[in-house]
Design a protein around this motif. Structure first.
Motif, mmCIF file in Angstrom:
data_model
loop_
_atom_site.group_PDB
_atom_site.id
_atom_site.type_symbol
_atom_site.label_atom_id
_atom_site.label_comp_id
_atom_site.label_asym_id
_atom_site.label_seq_id
_atom_site.Cartn_x
_atom_site.Cartn_y
_atom_site.Cartn_z
ATOM 1 N N TYR A 161 0.819 -1.213 0.000
ATOM 2 C CA TYR A 161 0.000 0.000 0.000
ATOM 3 C C TYR A 161 0.855 1.267 0.000
ATOM 4 O O TYR A 161 0.520 2.251 -0.655
ATOM 5 C CB TYR A 161 -0.935 0.008 1.208
ATOM 6 C CG TYR A 161 -1.796 1.254 1.273
ATOM 7 C CD1 TYR A 161 -2.888 1.399 0.421
ATOM 8 C CD2 TYR A 161 -1.496 2.286 2.160
ATOM 9 C CE1 TYR A 161 -3.672 2.547 0.458
ATOM 10 C CE2 TYR A 161 -2.275 3.438 2.204
ATOM 11 C CZ TYR A 161 -3.359 3.560 1.349
ATOM 12 O OH TYR A 161 -4.128 4.700 1.375
ATOM 13 N N ASP A 162 1.962 1.252 0.734
ATOM 14 C CA ASP A 162 2.803 2.446 0.828
ATOM 15 C C ASP A 162 3.655 2.669 -0.415
ATOM 16 O O ASP A 162 4.209 3.755 -0.599
ATOM 17 C CB ASP A 162 3.708 2.357 2.059
ATOM 18 C CG ASP A 162 2.915 2.428 3.357
ATOM 19 O OD1 ASP A 162 1.861 3.097 3.363
ATOM 20 O OD2 ASP A 162 3.338 1.805 4.348
ATOM 21 N N SER A 163 3.773 1.650 -1.258
ATOM 22 C CA SER A 163 4.574 1.789 -2.489
ATOM 23 C C SER A 163 3.958 0.938 -3.591
ATOM 24 O O SER A 163 4.533 -0.065 -4.022
ATOM 25 C CB SER A 163 6.021 1.365 -2.237
ATOM 26 O OG SER A 163 6.065 0.048 -1.696
ATOM 27 N N ASP A 205 4.631 -0.360 14.239
ATOM 28 C CA ASP A 205 5.778 0.097 13.466
ATOM 29 C C ASP A 205 7.113 -0.261 14.114
ATOM 30 O O ASP A 205 8.091 -0.543 13.430
ATOM 31 C CB ASP A 205 5.700 1.617 13.255
ATOM 32 C CG ASP A 205 4.671 1.978 12.187
ATOM 33 O OD1 ASP A 205 4.188 1.049 11.509
ATOM 34 O OD2 ASP A 205 4.362 3.169 12.054
ATOM 35 N N TYR A 243 -1.890 -2.292 -4.905
ATOM 36 C CA TYR A 243 -1.712 -2.067 -3.470
ATOM 37 C C TYR A 243 -1.286 -3.335 -2.733
ATOM 38 O O TYR A 243 -1.071 -3.308 -1.525
ATOM 39 C CB TYR A 243 -2.996 -1.517 -2.854
ATOM 40 C CG TYR A 243 -3.326 -0.108 -3.288
ATOM 41 C CD1 TYR A 243 -2.475 0.951 -2.988
ATOM 42 C CD2 TYR A 243 -4.490 0.165 -4.001
ATOM 43 C CE1 TYR A 243 -2.771 2.247 -3.383
ATOM 44 C CE2 TYR A 243 -4.799 1.460 -4.401
ATOM 45 C CZ TYR A 243 -3.937 2.496 -4.089
ATOM 46 O OH TYR A 243 -4.235 3.784 -4.485
#
Length: 563
Positions: A450-452, A480, A459
């Motif tokens: 999703y972040d990249s 995290d 996604y």
């Protein structure tokens, strides 16, 4: 011969010639036999938005109401007078589309077509297929087909276990969300033997197939034509614990035949539109469609060659009829899941319509190792939106073979799509107060990339445990800096573990008492990214325990208390 007789003979000859000429003219046939007629407006219409109950079911209206969606002009049916006028020319009206304001017809008569073109309320008419005759059903078996499997898996899911746990679908099921109360519309090419396959025994016994409808040939059943629909349905609706269980075994279904299995023709997009509108009208929550359109059969005549193919530029979400309809379906509060297509390794390369539509889930395929399957269609859409939206198991996916009753592995985004669609239904069941777009956003955000995002994975691989927590206002940052979170503390009969790992692996959890004696050991496979594991601890007595969790090539120790 007197002049009177000559006049009579001449008149008879003229009449006979006229009849002969008329018969030739009226017998003129068209090479194309299916057409879509588009209308200028919906004037003089007896239906109105003030009385939507006249054309939408109570369930459809409730879905809109729950999401604050108003009934509008798109919901109003085509003006009946227009349809009656077209039918009066002798053509067969197959169906109408209120969203596109058109009717699809079947005829050989070129004079009827000319007459239709002259109606003042007709804006245009497109040829969409040269299919003739209308397809006929191939007989299905009438005897119950037993379940056969390549091997037996002793888990609850049987052969379906890995493809469900790979996307953390079991977490929804463990909480009791298996699709109850959700209505899934399956659009496909036919469901050969689905009325007798053992994997659907539970579905049939509880009356879980609410209705069926054939948009290719309305006079025919849907239980034939193709095995494809039976296989896609099995990924969701199978319910034989220990043998084969799908992703939404307790959902209700409608089976809508929109695909012409024998060829590829533009009319199939219009069939898709009509089926989606029907799904909307009866109140479906989810549309799952393992269909896609880009390249069509070329039509050759004596004097011309007709090519209907789309271009990649058409994959912009607002050009093809089925993509326009898929977006409208989303605007009406449904969630559309559509396969990304299997052209990833072909010259076409890209996703196919309607998976380019806005606000839907285009589903691509990975293999058992969560690696991109090379056949899965690539994004982005032509207007550069991320596609595919999400990934599921589409390589070596277990589904049923309709002819043999065998549950075995097959390949295609056709199978990743229903697998995901079933779990989307379970997720929405778990969060009934959320809108369709909120559910879609959570599924996207759960993706492993999703972040990249990229053009092959979009996604990324779905994670329904994560999506479930996101919809419950879970804070992503809580994982995290630590790969393991344990809650609640103290716990009763269930202990929740949030595990974040970098690769597919087996995680191990050992519980020891205060004397150092191992009381319970649990091993489970985890996948890259977030995993939500629900441990049943009913067999543990109340007291203090030390849990050793091993994953990511490290072990951590946590003190836990059962009350």
């Amino acid at each position: 011969m007197n002049s009177t007789l000559l006049k009579r003979l001449f008149a008879i000859a003229i009449f006979q010639f006229s009849i002969f000429n008329l018969s030739i003219t009226s017998a003129q046939t068209t090479f194309f036999h299916r057409y879509t007629v588009y209308f200028t407006d919906k004037n003089n219409n007896p239906f109105s938005v003030a009385h939507p109950e006249d054309f939408l079911s109570s369930r459809s209206l409730l879905r809109r109401s729950n999401q604050n969606i108003s009934v509008d002009a798109l919901d109003i049916p085509v003006t009946p007078q227009y349809v009656d006028s077209i039918r009066s020319t002798g053509v067969q009206v197959l169906y109408t589309s209120r969203w596109l304001n058109c009717a699809t017809i079947f005829t050989f008569d070129s004079l009827a077509l000319q007459h239709i073109r002259e109606f003042p309320f007709v804006i245009k008419m497109d040829s969409v297929a040269n299919i003739h005759p209308l397809p006929q059903n191939q007989n299905s078996n009438s005897e119950l087909l037993p379940l056969k499997t390549e091997c037996i898996n002793n888990s609850y899911y049987g052969l379906g276990e890995k493809q469900i746990t790979q996307v953390q679908g079991q977490v929804l099921h463990q909480q009791g969300f298996k699709g109850e109360g959700m209505l899934i519309a399956s659009l496909d090419a036919g469901w050969t033997n689905s009325q007798v396959l053992l994997v659907f025994d539970s579905l049939r016994n509880r009356g879980g197939i609410l209705t069926t409808k054939n948009f290719v040939n309305p006079a025919q059943s849907v239980y034939g034509f193709s095995n494809h629909g039976s296989s896609t349905l099995s990924a969701m609706a199978s319910n034989l614990p220990g043998l084969f269980v799908g992703t939404a075994p307790n959902a209700d279904y409608v089976l809508l035949l929109s695909e012409e299995a024998a060829g590829e023709h533009p009319v199939e997009e219009l069939n898709w539109v009509a089926a989606a509108e029907y799904a909307d009208s009866i109140g479906a929550d989810i549309i799952t469609s393992s269909l896609g359109y880009s390249v069509f059969d070329t039509v050759f005549t004596n004097s011309d060659t007709t090519v209907f193919n789309h271009t990649y530029a058409d994959m912009n979400g607002n050009t093809t009829p089925c993509s326009i309809a898929a977006h409208i379906a989303s605007q009406k509060g449904m969630i559309v899941c559509n396969s990304a297509g299997n052209s990833g390794g072909d010259a076409w390369h890209y996703i196919t319509a309607p998976s380019d539509a806005e606000d839907i889930l285009c589903v691509g395929a990975v293999d058992s190792n969560s690696v991109y399957a090379p056949f899965s269609g690539h994004g982005p859409s032509a207007d550069e939106r991320v596609k595919p939206d999400i990934m599921g198991r589409g390589a070596w996916t277990y589904v049923v073979n309709a002819n043999t009753g065998v549950v075995s592995m097959s390949n295609g985004t056709s199978f990743s799509c229903p697998l995901i669609a079933g779990l989307v239904a379970c997720l929405w069941q778990a969060h009934p107060g959320k809108t369709n777009l909120e559910i879609i956003d959570a599924v996207r955000m759960s993706g492993s990339t999703y972040d990249s995002p990229n053009d092959s994975m979009g996604y990324g691989l779905a994670n329904f445990a994560y999506a479930d927590l996101l919809l419950g206002n879970f804070n992503k940052q809580s994982l995290d800096n630590d790969w393991l979170k344990i809650y609640p503390s103290p716990f009763d009969d269930v202990l929740n573990l949030n595990v974040n790992v970098t690769a597919t692996q087996n995680a191990r959890f050992d519980f020891t008492d205060v004397t150092g004696r191992t009381i319970l050991t649990i091993c489970t496979e985890v996948y890259p990214g977030f995993n939500h594991i629900i441990l049943s601890t009913q067999n543990l007595a109340a007291g203090i325990y030390f849990m050793r969790a091993t994953a990511n090539d490290v072990s951590v120790f946590e003190k836990v208390v059962k009350q």
